[in-house]
Write a protein that holds these residues in place. Structure first.
Motif, PDB file in Angstrom:
ATOM      1  N   ASP A 165       0.836  -1.197   0.000  1.00  0.00           N
ATOM      2  CA  ASP A 165       0.000   0.000   0.000  1.00  0.00           C
ATOM      3  C   ASP A 165       0.873   1.250   0.000  1.00  0.00           C
ATOM      4  OD1 ASP A 165      -1.812   2.035   0.327  1.00  0.00           O
ATOM      5  OD2 ASP A 165      -2.671   1.270   2.193  1.00  0.00           O
ATOM      6  N   PRO A 166       1.201   1.763  -1.171  1.00  0.00           N
ATOM      7  CA  PRO A 166       2.075   2.928  -1.250  1.00  0.00           C
ATOM      8  C   PRO A 166       1.474   4.177  -0.602  1.00  0.00           C
ATOM      9  CG  PRO A 166       1.461   2.146  -3.452  1.00  0.00           C
ATOM     10  CD  PRO A 166       0.822   1.247  -2.461  1.00  0.00           C
ATOM     11  N   ASP A 167       0.162   4.130  -0.249  1.00  0.00           N
ATOM     12  CA  ASP A 167      -0.480   5.262   0.418  1.00  0.00           C
ATOM     13  C   ASP A 167      -0.083   5.349   1.894  1.00  0.00           C
ATOM     14  OD1 ASP A 167      -2.184   7.497   0.041  1.00  0.00           O
ATOM     15  OD2 ASP A 167      -3.716   6.476   1.243  1.00  0.00           O
ATOM     16  N   MET A 168       0.581   4.307   2.407  1.00  0.00           N
ATOM     17  CA  MET A 168       1.046   4.335   3.800  1.00  0.00           C
ATOM     18  C   MET A 168       2.248   5.256   3.887  1.00  0.00           C
ATOM     19  SD  MET A 168       0.862   0.670   5.719  1.00  0.00           S
ATOM     20  CE  MET A 168       1.959   1.206   6.995  1.00  0.00           C
ATOM     21  N   ARG A 169       2.025   6.430   4.473  1.00  0.00           N
ATOM     22  CA  ARG A 169       3.115   7.390   4.634  1.00  0.00           C
ATOM     23  C   ARG A 169       2.797   8.322   5.797  1.00  0.00           C
ATOM     24  NH1 ARG A 169       0.050   9.154   0.413  1.00  0.00           N
ATOM     25  NH2 ARG A 169      -0.434  11.372   0.327  1.00  0.00           N
ATOM     26  N   TRP A 170       3.837   9.001   6.280  1.00  0.00           N
ATOM     27  CA  TRP A 170       3.674   9.923   7.403  1.00  0.00           C
ATOM     28  C   TRP A 170       2.918  11.156   6.952  1.00  0.00           C
ATOM     29  CZ3 TRP A 170       4.430   7.621  11.720  1.00  0.00           C
ATOM     30  CH2 TRP A 170       5.376   6.601  11.809  1.00  0.00           C
ATOM     31  N   ARG A 171       1.996  11.596   7.826  1.00  0.00           N
ATOM     32  CA  ARG A 171       1.162  12.748   7.520  1.00  0.00           C
ATOM     33  C   ARG A 171       1.178  13.714   8.704  1.00  0.00           C
ATOM     34  NH1 ARG A 171      -2.267  10.586   3.086  1.00  0.00           N
ATOM     35  NH2 ARG A 171      -1.712   8.413   2.951  1.00  0.00           N
ATOM     36  N   THR A 172       0.403  14.777   8.586  1.00  0.00           N
ATOM     37  CA  THR A 172       0.388  15.778   9.649  1.00  0.00           C
ATOM     38  C   THR A 172      -0.954  15.878  10.365  1.00  0.00           C
ATOM     39  OG1 THR A 172      -0.175  17.476   8.024  1.00  0.00           O
ATOM     40  CG2 THR A 172       2.178  17.174   8.550  1.00  0.00           C
ATOM     41  N   SER A 173      -1.900  14.983  10.041  1.00  0.00           N
ATOM     42  CA  SER A 173      -3.200  15.023  10.701  1.00  0.00           C
ATOM     43  C   SER A 173      -3.887  13.667  10.587  1.00  0.00           C
ATOM     44  CB  SER A 173      -4.091  16.100  10.080  1.00  0.00           C
ATOM     45  OG  SER A 173      -4.593  15.658   8.831  1.00  0.00           O
ATOM     46  N   ILE A 174      -5.047  13.561  11.234  1.00  0.00           N
ATOM     47  CA  ILE A 174      -5.854  12.344  11.091  1.00  0.00           C
ATOM     48  C   ILE A 174      -7.161  12.652  10.350  1.00  0.00           C
ATOM     49  CG2 ILE A 174      -4.847  11.209  13.114  1.00  0.00           C
ATOM     50  CD1 ILE A 174      -7.563  11.813  14.569  1.00  0.00           C
ATOM     51  N   HIS A 175      -7.131  13.597   9.435  1.00  0.00           N
ATOM     52  CA  HIS A 175      -8.300  13.868   8.607  1.00  0.00           C
ATOM     53  C   HIS A 175      -8.548  12.688   7.684  1.00  0.00           C
ATOM     54  CE1 HIS A 175      -9.045  17.898   9.975  1.00  0.00           C
ATOM     55  NE2 HIS A 175      -7.791  18.255   9.733  1.00  0.00           N
ATOM     56  N   ASP A 176      -9.781  12.570   7.182  1.00  0.00           N
ATOM     57  CA  ASP A 176     -10.132  11.464   6.292  1.00  0.00           C
ATOM     58  C   ASP A 176      -9.189  11.370   5.095  1.00  0.00           C
ATOM     59  OD1 ASP A 176     -12.176  10.225   7.665  1.00  0.00           O
ATOM     60  OD2 ASP A 176     -13.728  11.464   6.768  1.00  0.00           O
ATOM     61  N   LYS A 177      -8.840  12.530   4.533  1.00  0.00           N
ATOM     62  CA  LYS A 177      -7.946  12.511   3.381  1.00  0.00           C
ATOM     63  C   LYS A 177      -6.578  11.943   3.727  1.00  0.00           C
ATOM     64  CE  LYS A 177      -6.502  17.332   3.922  1.00  0.00           C
ATOM     65  NZ  LYS A 177      -5.271  17.049   4.600  1.00  0.00           N
ATOM     66  N   ASP A 178      -6.263  11.893   5.027  1.00  0.00           N
ATOM     67  CA  ASP A 178      -4.969  11.411   5.473  1.00  0.00           C
ATOM     68  C   ASP A 178      -5.013   9.980   5.994  1.00  0.00           C
ATOM     69  OD1 ASP A 178      -3.754  13.798   4.863  1.00  0.00           O
ATOM     70  OD2 ASP A 178      -4.146  14.654   6.828  1.00  0.00           O
ATOM     71  N   ARG A 179      -6.152   9.327   5.846  1.00  0.00           N
ATOM     72  CA  ARG A 179      -6.310   7.969   6.373  1.00  0.00           C
ATOM     73  C   ARG A 179      -5.521   6.975   5.526  1.00  0.00           C
ATOM     74  NH1 ARG A 179     -11.352   5.901   9.286  1.00  0.00           N
ATOM     75  NH2 ARG A 179     -10.712   3.798   9.713  1.00  0.00           N
TER      76      ARG A 179
END
Length: 181
Positions: A165-179
């Motif tokens: 799952d290449p979408d697994m990456r570090w983000r800055t929030s837990i918004h839906d777009k960042d799930r």
């Protein structure tokens, strides 16, 4: 096969999680690991950033509970300093500590978030217990000997999950777009 280790979200630091993000997901309480999630293992007093984050959560009535495999004495010292509840000897990844915390909160597990820096204890345990979770980057790159063993396996698990799952990456929030999908 290894999806039981997959976090709901991946956020760089617990301090990036805001009350607004939690409300967006109907999350009313946060369970958090202690070492390398809330505090550096060698700084039991925490940082100003941590104290400010805890204060913001208190102001909006979002309880924080430290869920740790550490001894009562170790966790109690930090919990009392921060003015939060705690569950020591949680036996993560087993569900014991997660269930104890959920019962103490009197909330359904769907309204609880677990934040932690370890896949093998925090994320796996939360997934087993049916609690949404967020993997955070460890505050320090150094760990106790037993955590170093887990990190070895976590590296292989993360590499597998990221490959799948290449979408697994570090983000800055837990918004839906960042799930993590």
């Amino acid at each position: 096969m290894l999806n039981i280790f997959k976090p709901t979200w991946m956020v760089e630091a617990i301090y990036q999680i805001t009350p607004e993000q939690l409300r967006e997901h109907n999350i009313k309480a946060v369970l958090t690991d202690l070492d390398n999630t809330l505090i550096a293992w060698n700084n039991p007093n925490g940082t100003e950033e941590l104290i400010a984050w805890i204060q913001v959560m208190k102001e909006v009535d979002i309880p924080i509970i430290i869920l740790s495999n550490n001894s009562d004495e170790r966790v109690k010292r930090v919990a009392e300093l921060l003015g939060v509840r705690y569950v020591p000897r949680a036996m993560k990844p087993l569900s014991k500590g997660f269930n104890e915390a959920a019962e103490g909160l009197k909330l359904p597990k769907e309204q609880i978030l677990m934040a932690g820096d370890q896949i093998m204890t925090d994320i796996w345990g939360a997934n087993i217990a049916g609690i949404r979770n967020v993997l955070v980057k460890p505050i320090l790159n150094s760990d106790a000997w037993n955590t170093r063993i887990n990190r070895f396996f976590e590296l292989h698990i993360m590499n597998y999950l990221i490959k799948k799952d290449p979408d697994m990456r570090w983000r800055t929030s837990i918004h839906d777009k960042d799930r993590v999908k």
